[in-house]
Design a protein around this motif. Structure first.
Motif, PDB file in Angstrom:
ATOM      1  N   VAL A  12      40.002  44.668  43.591  1.00 49.41           N
ATOM      2  CA  VAL A  12      39.184  45.080  42.453  1.00 49.41           C
ATOM      3  C   VAL A  12      39.993  46.055  41.610  1.00 49.41           C
ATOM      4  N   GLN A  13      39.713  46.086  40.319  1.00 49.86           N
ATOM      5  CA  GLN A  13      40.389  47.038  39.442  1.00 49.86           C
ATOM      6  C   GLN A  13      39.753  48.423  39.578  1.00 49.86           C
ATOM      7  N   ALA A  14      40.530  49.422  39.269  1.00 47.68           N
ATOM      8  CA  ALA A  14      40.019  50.789  39.279  1.00 47.68           C
ATOM      9  C   ALA A  14      38.786  50.885  38.380  1.00 47.68           C
ATOM     10  N   GLY A  15      37.780  51.586  38.878  1.00 49.69           N
ATOM     11  CA  GLY A  15      36.521  51.697  38.168  1.00 49.69           C
ATOM     12  C   GLY A  15      35.499  50.660  38.563  1.00 49.69           C
ATOM     13  N   ASN A  84      31.277  52.388  44.389  1.00 46.99           N
ATOM     14  CA  ASN A  84      31.355  52.365  42.929  1.00 46.99           C
ATOM     15  C   ASN A  84      32.492  53.256  42.450  1.00 46.99           C
ATOM     16  N   SER A  85      32.884  53.077  41.203  1.00 45.40           N
ATOM     17  CA  SER A  85      33.943  53.899  40.602  1.00 45.40           C
ATOM     18  C   SER A  85      35.165  53.963  41.500  1.00 45.40           C
ATOM     19  N   LEU A  86      35.587  52.809  41.963  1.00 47.13           N
ATOM     20  CA  LEU A  86      36.692  52.760  42.915  1.00 47.13           C
ATOM     21  C   LEU A  86      37.993  53.247  42.298  1.00 47.13           C
ATOM     22  N   LYS A  87      38.804  53.886  43.132  1.00 49.38           N
ATOM     23  CA  LYS A  87      40.088  54.437  42.724  1.00 49.38           C
ATOM     24  C   LYS A  87      41.199  53.796  43.561  1.00 49.38           C
ATOM     25  N   PRO A  88      42.413  53.786  43.062  1.00 48.93           N
ATOM     26  CA  PRO A  88      43.516  53.236  43.859  1.00 48.93           C
ATOM     27  C   PRO A  88      43.639  53.894  45.236  1.00 48.93           C
ATOM     28  N   VAL A 125      42.419  48.401  45.572  1.00 48.71           N
ATOM     29  CA  VAL A 125      42.028  48.819  44.230  1.00 48.71           C
ATOM     30  C   VAL A 125      43.292  48.945  43.390  1.00 48.71           C
ATOM     31  N   SER A 126      43.368  48.157  42.354  1.00 52.19           N
ATOM     32  CA  SER A 126      44.551  48.180  41.492  1.00 52.19           C
ATOM     33  C   SER A 126      44.325  49.132  40.322  1.00 52.19           C
ATOM     34  N   SER A 127      45.419  49.726  39.877  1.00 50.60           N
ATOM     35  CA  SER A 127      45.310  50.701  38.776  1.00 50.60           C
ATOM     36  C   SER A 127      45.461  50.026  37.421  1.00 50.60           C
TER      37      SER A 127
END
Length: 127
Positions: A12-15, A84-88, A125-127
């Motif tokens: 998943v992408q960051a955020g 939620n609001s995932l970070k790298p 989690v990708s940045s």
């Protein structure tokens, strides 16, 4: 034989958001505290979140507080982790665990106090 199976991981992408599930079998888990832990590459496994047998008490690591939510459906023998609001820096293998005792504290944060573990699910989690 107690078995825990995690699912829901992925890239998943960051955020972004993911919802992890942990399905239990071999025993009814509704009477027991459960938890989520994670292990990033090159790091030790760390506590993420815990929930009491009823779901009435929860606790989170400071690093995920306000972003992750642990919940459970005892009728389905399943525990969830909404992220939620995932970070790298959330990238890790996520594990669920159960403590097969309902005496003492309603929740536990120490890895050594859990009795059975799932095989883990990868979250990237990708940045």
């Amino acid at each position: 034989q107690v078995q825990l199976v995690e699912s829901g991981g992925g890239l998943v992408q960051a955020g972004g958001s993911l919802r992890l599930s942990c399905a239990g079998s071999g025993r009814t888990f509704s009477s027991y505290p459960m938890g989520w832990f994670r292990q990033a590459p090159g790091k030790e496994r760390e506590f993420v979140a815990a929930i009491s047998w009823s779901g009435g008490v929860t606790h989170y690591a400071d690093s995920v507080k306000g972003r992750f939510t642990i919940s459970r459906d005892n009728a389905e023998n399943t525990v969830y982790l909404q992220m939620n609001s995932l970070k790298p820096e959330d990238t890790a293998v996520y594990y669920c665990a159960v403590r097969l005792s309902n005496s003492g504290s309603p929740i536990y944060t120490a890895e050594r106090l859990y009795d059975s573990w799932g095989q883990g699910t990868q979250v990237t989690v990708s940045s």
